[in-house]
Write a protein that holds these residues in place. Sequence first.
Motif, short mmCIF file in Angstrom:
data_model
loop_
_atom_site.label_atom_id
_atom_site.label_comp_id
_atom_site.label_asym_id
_atom_site.label_seq_id
_atom_site.Cartn_x
_atom_site.Cartn_y
_atom_site.Cartn_z
N PRO A 176 44.28 -40.77 -36.49
CA PRO A 176 44.85 -42.12 -36.66
C PRO A 176 46.35 -42.04 -36.37
CG PRO A 176 44.03 -41.20 -38.75
CD PRO A 176 44.01 -40.09 -37.76
N GLY A 177 47.04 -43.16 -36.38
CA GLY A 177 48.50 -43.13 -36.16
C GLY A 177 49.17 -42.49 -37.37
N THR B 107 41.10 -46.19 -35.53
CA THR B 107 40.70 -44.85 -35.99
C THR B 107 41.27 -44.63 -37.38
OG1 THR B 107 40.78 -44.10 -33.71
CG2 THR B 107 40.76 -42.38 -35.40
N SER C 49 37.14 -47.11 -29.75
CA SER C 49 38.42 -47.59 -29.24
C SER C 49 38.25 -49.05 -28.87
CB SER C 49 38.81 -46.80 -27.99
OG SER C 49 39.69 -47.53 -27.19
N GLY D 124 47.22 -47.78 -31.58
CA GLY D 124 47.08 -48.73 -30.49
C GLY D 124 47.60 -48.25 -29.14
N1 LIG Z 1 44.56 -51.70 -19.72
C1 LIG Z 1 44.45 -50.57 -20.41
N2 LIG Z 1 44.14 -50.64 -21.72
C2 LIG Z 1 44.02 -49.46 -22.40
C3 LIG Z 1 44.21 -48.20 -21.79
N3 LIG Z 1 44.03 -47.24 -22.74
C4 LIG Z 1 43.75 -47.89 -23.89
N4 LIG Z 1 43.74 -49.22 -23.68
C5 LIG Z 1 43.46 -50.28 -24.67
O1 LIG Z 1 44.37 -50.17 -25.75
C6 LIG Z 1 43.76 -50.58 -26.97
C7 LIG Z 1 43.94 -49.53 -28.03
O2 LIG Z 1 43.24 -48.35 -27.63
P1 LIG Z 1 42.73 -47.28 -28.70
O3 LIG Z 1 42.15 -46.16 -27.90
O4 LIG Z 1 41.86 -47.89 -29.73
O5 LIG Z 1 44.11 -46.86 -29.35
P2 LIG Z 1 44.35 -45.79 -30.51
O6 LIG Z 1 45.66 -45.14 -30.22
O7 LIG Z 1 43.19 -44.91 -30.65
O8 LIG Z 1 44.51 -46.74 -31.79
P3 LIG Z 1 44.22 -46.37 -33.35
O9 LIG Z 1 42.89 -45.77 -33.42
O10 LIG Z 1 44.32 -47.70 -34.02
O11 LIG Z 1 45.33 -45.44 -33.76
C8 LIG Z 1 42.29 -50.85 -26.61
O12 LIG Z 1 42.12 -52.22 -26.40
C9 LIG Z 1 42.10 -50.10 -25.30
O13 LIG Z 1 41.08 -50.65 -24.50
C10 LIG Z 1 44.51 -48.17 -20.38
O14 LIG Z 1 44.69 -47.13 -19.76
N5 LIG Z 1 44.61 -49.38 -19.76
#
Ligand SMILES: Nc1nc2c(ncn2[C@@H]2O[C@H](COP(=O)(O)OP(=O)(O)OP(=O)(O)O)[C@@H](O)[C@H]2O)c(=O)[nH]1
Length: 339
Positions: A79-80, A57, A49, A31
Amino acid sequence: MGGSQVEDSDDWELTGPSSGVTTMVLVGRTGNGKSATGNSILGRSAFKSRHSSSAVTLTCDLQHAVMNDGRVINVVDTPGLFDPAVSPDFLGKEIVKCIDLAKNGVHGVLLVLSVRNRFTSEEAAALESLQMLFGDKIVNYMVIVFTGGDELEDNEETLEDYLAGCPPELQALLIQCNRRMVLFNNKTKSETEKASQRNELLKHVDFVLAENGGQPYSNELFREAQVRSEKFFNQKKDIDSLMGYSKEELQSLQLEMKKAYAEQLKQLTEMVEEKLRITTEKLEERLASEQSAREQAEEEARLAQKKSDEEIRRLQERLQQAHEETENLKKQMSKCVIL
Ligand SMILES: Nc1nc2c(ncn2[C@@H]2O[C@H](COP(=O)(O)OP(=O)(O)OP(=O)(O)O)[C@@H](O)[C@H]2O)c(=O)[nH]1
Ligand SMILES: [Mg+2]
């Protein structure tokens, strides 16, 4: 390109032994925005995402993009991996997959943190596990990516403002990484902002590479995977160039080769699992010794408190005694005056 399939011929061209591409691996807590950052780097929605309370992921994946200047960028999304809920079995297999995808070495390890979430001690422990598994040298290749640049901007805060109040573990990490960090706004629609944050990141990665003598990060696990992949690559080429064999004979040769590859992958998995076991043991030992040191300090504090309570009680008794003696003296003196 279907990034995670080793049999995929496109993959072999991009991650094959002789390719000269920049490979970056995204790591960090679920996340934090790893996939969103991967998409920002590649300039397309390569990874899934989205907002979800559960992990999005589920497995490591490699995607690539060719930059305007012709530079090829590989991004491995994960993934995490070191989240507390991840089982050792899953972790072992995913790490092998990640190593396999990035077997030519890693040019940049992108630790993704979010300004929206507090840096926790669990995250610090996860990082420690990563260092224990891949060796301390991995920090030399690390660049910290803070996501949520838009939210800081909305609050009229800079990254420096945000970092001024961050926990000591994160301060220590920044020092370890020589303050190589970049702020990403993965929500921006501005092409200029997208290009500028990507270029800043690539500048850090190029700097890291130059600092490390142009050599990507590798350790015995990566070398093992590379030797294996070169063998597989050459066997595949040999089979492809064979003449005078029937289709069935070629198919059976390919099947044998794949079986041998799967067997080697199993051996690598065992190596990783063994290393993980040692890593977990070491961490548990350290946590146990920290716990016993904490308990000892608490016991010492308790004894000191007890001693000081007794001291206070004794002083109060003495004070009371002195008070009584003074009263007695006063009484005797007043008797003397009357007489
Ligand atoms: N406002 C904002 N939201 C973001 C930003 N980067 C990511 N997010 C949000 O954060 C949430 C998680 O983003 P992901 O890219 O799915 O995170 P992840 O680390 O890949 O998560 P996993 O795949 O579950 O491990 C999503 O709702 C994104 O839209 C950013 O720079 N700004
Ligand atoms: Mg993700």
